[in-house]
Every structure is written in C-alpha cells, then in structure tokens.
Design an enzyme around this catalytic site. Structure first.
Site, PDB file in Angstrom:
ATOM      1  CG  ASP A 128       0.612  -4.222   0.038  1.00 37.75           C
ATOM      2  OD1 ASP A 128      -0.271  -5.351  -0.412  1.00 37.75           O
ATOM      3  OD2 ASP A 128       0.102  -3.979   0.616  1.00 37.75           O
ATOM      4  CG  ASP A 142      -3.691  -7.227   0.351  1.00 38.01           C
ATOM      5  OD1 ASP A 142      -3.640  -8.759   0.757  1.00 38.01           O
ATOM      6  OD2 ASP A 142      -3.411  -6.438   0.865  1.00 38.01           O
TER       7      ASP A 142
END
Length: 170
Positions: A128, A142
C-alpha cells in the site's frame, strides 16, 4: 459465410473478451508498476506529501483494512485467489450481456483484484502506498476495486427493471 465460420455475434463476443482481458491486464500491470516503484523509492521510510494525499509505504498482510492479518498468508492467498478466479470466470462468461458501464465496472474490479493477488503471491503481503491521514493506507488496486464497485451500483440503478415494458402491464 462458409460452414465453420464464426457468426458475427461470436466474433463480437471474442473481441469484447479480448478487450476486457487486455484492459484488466494493462490496469493491473500499471498498479503493479506503481507498487514496485513505492517499494523501491519509499522503502527508507520517507513520505512524499502531495497535499491531499501522501505517498507512504505500508505492507498489509490481511485483506481490506488489515482484516485477517493474523491468518496464515497461504490461507488468505487461497481464498482471495478463489474469489479472483470466480470473478474472472464471470467476466469471461458475461461479455456483451449488460450495459457498457457494467462491463467497465467488472473489468476495473478484476484488474484491481488481479493486481492485489499478484502482489500478495510474491511475498504474502499487499503493498500500500496512498495515505490520506484519515483513512487506512491503500493502493491503486484498491481504488480500481472501489471505483468498479461504485460503477456496478450505478449501473444497476440505471438498468431497466425486468418488470418494465409492455409485458409487465396487467
């Protein structure tokens, strides 16, 4: 047309499938490239402030919002792999049967899912790199999954009701 020639519908379906898989592949490759960049250039703990969002490297062993992070990574990989495979089969089997927004949404969700699965398969975690300060750190995959999910909802709201039309009249 000769015997054995594909019908125009079969040719169109093949083109839609090829376009869907190509689009999902390109989007997944783009996100995987961004994850590789983040791992390379943000690994020293440095963050890049872009006003509304900050680029910061975080590794997520779980799924959404870190849920399941205590589970064995092989189990998380197997479950997410099964879900992604099911989604891929659904995308493959439904070309041209719905609205263009639905096709777009499915391709975008598939791209995000494939990217996160490929990233997790490499080392058991998802990379991330997008941080807002008020929301858990996330990545481009995402964003793709979320945008695709919203597009699916919008597409379903805009879809005509199966009960509408002349046949539905009493």
């Amino acid at each position: 047309m000769t015997v054995g020639d594909p019908t125009p519908r079969a040719v169109a379906v093949t083109r839609v499938r090829a376009l869907a898989l190509t689009g999902a592949g390109v989007l997944a490759a783009l996100d995987l490239s961004l994850k590789a960049w983040a791992e390379r250039d943000l690994s020293d703990g440095q963050a890049v402030d872009l006003a509304l969002i900050e680029l910061r490297l975080v590794f997520n062993p779980g799924v959404a919002f870190g849920l399941g992070s205590a589970l064995p990574s092989a189990l998380v990989l197997a479950v997410t792999g099964t879900i992604v495979a099911g989604l891929a089969v659904f995308v493959w089997r439904t070309p041209g049967t719905g609205a263009p927004v639905t096709a777009f949404a499915l391709v975008v969700v598939l791209a995000g899912a494939v990217s996160n699965l490929a990233d997790r398969a490499a080392d058991g975690v998802v990379t991330d790199y997008l941080h807002t300060g008020w929301f858990p750190t996330f990545n481009g995959a995402d964003v793709l999954i979320t945008v695709g999910g919203f597009a699916l909802v919008l597409g379903s709201l805009r879809a005509p009701s199966p009960r509408s039309g002349p046949a539905a009249s009493p």
